[in-house]
Scaffold this motif. Structure first.
Motif, PDB file in Angstrom:
ATOM      1  N   ALA A  22      -7.180   9.759   8.896  1.00 26.67           N
ATOM      2  CA  ALA A  22      -7.279   9.153   7.564  1.00 26.67           C
ATOM      3  C   ALA A  22      -5.958   8.520   7.153  1.00 26.67           C
ATOM      4  O   ALA A  22      -5.944   7.455   6.517  1.00 26.67           O
ATOM      5  CB  ALA A  22      -7.704  10.200   6.548  1.00 26.67           C
ATOM      6  N   ARG A  40       0.858  -1.184   0.000  1.00 29.32           N
ATOM      7  CA  ARG A  40       0.000   0.000   0.000  1.00 29.32           C
ATOM      8  C   ARG A  40       0.899   1.239   0.000  1.00 29.32           C
ATOM      9  O   ARG A  40       1.744   1.407   0.884  1.00 29.32           O
ATOM     10  CB  ARG A  40      -0.920   0.009   1.223  1.00 29.32           C
ATOM     11  CG  ARG A  40      -1.898  -1.162   1.230  1.00 29.32           C
ATOM     12  CD  ARG A  40      -2.760  -1.167   2.480  1.00 29.32           C
ATOM     13  NE  ARG A  40      -3.553   0.055   2.597  1.00 29.32           N
ATOM     14  CZ  ARG A  40      -4.704   0.254   1.957  1.00 29.32           C
ATOM     15  NH1 ARG A  40      -5.188  -0.682   1.148  1.00 29.32           N
ATOM     16  NH2 ARG A  40      -5.378   1.381   2.124  1.00 29.32           N
ATOM     17  N   ALA A  45      -5.349   4.631   6.411  1.00 28.64           N
ATOM     18  CA  ALA A  45      -4.889   4.213   5.085  1.00 28.64           C
ATOM     19  C   ALA A  45      -3.859   3.094   5.166  1.00 28.64           C
ATOM     20  O   ALA A  45      -3.620   2.389   4.181  1.00 28.64           O
ATOM     21  CB  ALA A  45      -4.301   5.405   4.331  1.00 28.64           C
ATOM     22  N   GLY A  63      -5.197  10.942  -4.483  1.00 32.49           N
ATOM     23  CA  GLY A  63      -6.261   9.951  -4.470  1.00 32.49           C
ATOM     24  C   GLY A  63      -6.519   9.362  -5.850  1.00 32.49           C
ATOM     25  O   GLY A  63      -5.632   9.325  -6.706  1.00 32.49           O
ATOM     26  N   LYS A  64      -7.743   8.927  -6.065  1.00 34.71           N
ATOM     27  CA  LYS A  64      -8.122   8.347  -7.352  1.00 34.71           C
ATOM     28  C   LYS A  64      -8.064   9.406  -8.451  1.00 34.71           C
ATOM     29  O   LYS A  64      -8.114  10.590  -8.204  1.00 34.71           O
ATOM     30  CB  LYS A  64      -9.549   7.792  -7.263  1.00 34.71           C
ATOM     31  CG  LYS A  64      -9.702   6.611  -6.323  1.00 34.71           C
ATOM     32  CD  LYS A  64     -11.124   6.100  -6.314  1.00 34.71           C
ATOM     33  CE  LYS A  64     -12.081   7.073  -5.659  1.00 34.71           C
ATOM     34  NZ  LYS A  64     -13.444   6.490  -5.482  1.00 34.71           N
ATOM     35  N   ASP A 114      -7.117   5.701  -1.823  1.00 32.76           N
ATOM     36  CA  ASP A 114      -8.163   5.512  -2.835  1.00 32.76           C
ATOM     37  C   ASP A 114      -9.542   5.919  -2.344  1.00 32.76           C
ATOM     38  O   ASP A 114     -10.532   5.824  -3.074  1.00 32.76           O
ATOM     39  CB  ASP A 114      -8.178   4.071  -3.350  1.00 32.76           C
ATOM     40  CG  ASP A 114      -8.467   3.057  -2.252  1.00 32.76           C
ATOM     41  OD1 ASP A 114      -8.610   3.464  -1.080  1.00 32.76           O
ATOM     42  OD2 ASP A 114      -8.539   1.851  -2.559  1.00 32.76           O
ATOM     43  N   GLY A 115      -9.624   6.408  -1.122  1.00 32.66           N
ATOM     44  CA  GLY A 115     -10.893   6.892  -0.602  1.00 32.66           C
ATOM     45  C   GLY A 115     -11.197   8.327  -0.987  1.00 32.66           C
ATOM     46  O   GLY A 115     -12.285   8.833  -0.703  1.00 32.66           O
ATOM     47  N   ILE A 116     -10.240   9.000  -1.623  1.00 31.85           N
ATOM     48  CA  ILE A 116     -10.443  10.368  -2.076  1.00 31.85           C
ATOM     49  C   ILE A 116     -10.177  10.434  -3.575  1.00 31.85           C
ATOM     50  O   ILE A 116      -9.568   9.539  -4.150  1.00 31.85           O
ATOM     51  CB  ILE A 116      -9.522  11.372  -1.336  1.00 31.85           C
ATOM     52  CG1 ILE A 116      -8.041  11.032  -1.598  1.00 31.85           C
ATOM     53  CG2 ILE A 116      -9.821  11.390   0.152  1.00 31.85           C
ATOM     54  CD1 ILE A 116      -7.073  12.073  -1.067  1.00 31.85           C
ATOM     55  N   SER A 117     -10.634  11.506  -4.201  1.00 33.14           N
ATOM     56  CA  SER A 117     -10.359  11.752  -5.620  1.00 33.14           C
ATOM     57  C   SER A 117      -9.532  13.011  -5.747  1.00 33.14           C
ATOM     58  O   SER A 117      -9.778  13.993  -5.030  1.00 33.14           O
ATOM     59  CB  SER A 117     -11.665  11.918  -6.410  1.00 33.14           C
ATOM     60  OG  SER A 117     -12.406  10.715  -6.404  1.00 33.14           O
TER      61      SER A 117
END
Length: 293
Positions: A219, A172, A223, A188-189, A207-210
């Motif tokens: 956070a 990760r 992660a 993020g994404k 990957d929980g944010i863009s």
């Protein structure tokens, strides 16, 4: 640390869409252009790879590779361009990456009747070949661009085949864009950072944010990053002690193993001809046992 923060902020601006920016069609061909102003590090890199460096009269401040770009006139940062400064170079072609601005400056340039070609730059490995071909077409070097695009695609495919053979347990990776004031800005994404991490066989821990956004300490802890990835800032890279001293990182798996990777920003996030090299280099950092030597 200061150099790292400045570079991180620059990359953030490069990665985020510019509201209201006009995107001109990237279908113009200007084979006789001999005074090109190149705006965007990846566009400049592609022009050099195609052998068109002698046709470039000026570049923007994000054009840091190859080293020869340092001898070109500098028209400033791609998001804060001066139309007058660019026109003062008497170009016969302005070649820019999508996202350059501000919009008013681009409007003036378009109204000047000098050809302005904008190259789309989606953060996807599959889009690199088209980017190369678009640049080549803009300057009348379609054949050279086709060869370079095909080679890049082959190299990306070879990297994908190697990564597919990696162990099932993937690392990760948290890409940290900046640490201004201890505030962690992560990728993020739908970002170049996410794409290169996936290309190298990692899992994007954010990957929980863009986009590129700040993360709370909670956070970051949630992660569970195994590795922290940052951009090398010239000759002054951020030190592991500086990163892992922050409370958000202290209880992460990355802190336990002191796993910090630093890479050149344009190489890492540029998504140009060197992206297969960048992906392989990152994969080698993440899985050294699979990339001996």
């Amino acid at each position: 640390m200061q150099a790292f923060l400045k570079t991180g902020f620059l990359a953030l601006l490069l990665a985020a869409p510019l509201p209201g920016a006009a995107a001109f069609a990237s279908d113009g061909q200007n084979p006789k252009a001999q005074r090109i102003v190149s705006i965007g590090g990846t566009v400049t890199e592609i022009l050099y790879a195609l052998g068109a460096e002698d046709r470039i009269v000026a570049v923007d401040s994000t054009s840091s590779y190859p080293p020869g770009t340092r001898g070109k006139a500098d028209v400033g940062y791609m998001r804060a361009l001066s139309a007058e400064g660019i026109l003062g170079k008497t170009p016969d072609l302005i070649l820019t990456e999508d996202g350059a601005g501000p919009p008013d400056a681009l409007s003036i340039l378009k109204a000047s009747e000098i050809p302005v070609v904008t190259i789309d730059t989606p953060p996807e490995g599959s889009a690199i070949a088209k980017k190369i071909r678009d640049v080549g077409h803009a300057v009348g070097l379609d054949e050279k661009a086709a060869v370079l695009a095909d080679k890049t695609d082959r190299d990306l495919k070879a990297l994908s085949e190697t990564v597919a053979k990696l162990p099932e347990k993937r690392k990760r990776v948290l890409f940290v864009l900046s640490l201004a004031g201890g505030r962690i800005m992560a990728g993020g994404k739908e970002t170049e950072a996410a794409a290169i991490i996936e290309m190298a066989g990692g899992i994007n821990a954010a990957d929980g944010i863009s986009g590129y956004k700040p993360l709370t300490d909670e956070a970051v802890i949630g992660a569970r990053p195994d590795v922290i990835l940052v951009m090398q800032s010239g000759n002054h890279g951020v030190k592991p002690d500086e990163v892992f001293a922050l409370p958000a990182f202290q209880s992460t798996p990355a802190a336990a193993t002191r796993s910090l990777i630093q890479m050149d920003g344009l190489l890492l996030l540029g998504f140009g001809p060197r992206t297969p090299e960048a992906g392989r280099a990152l994969a080698a950092h993440l899985y050294p046992e699979a990339f001996p030597g």
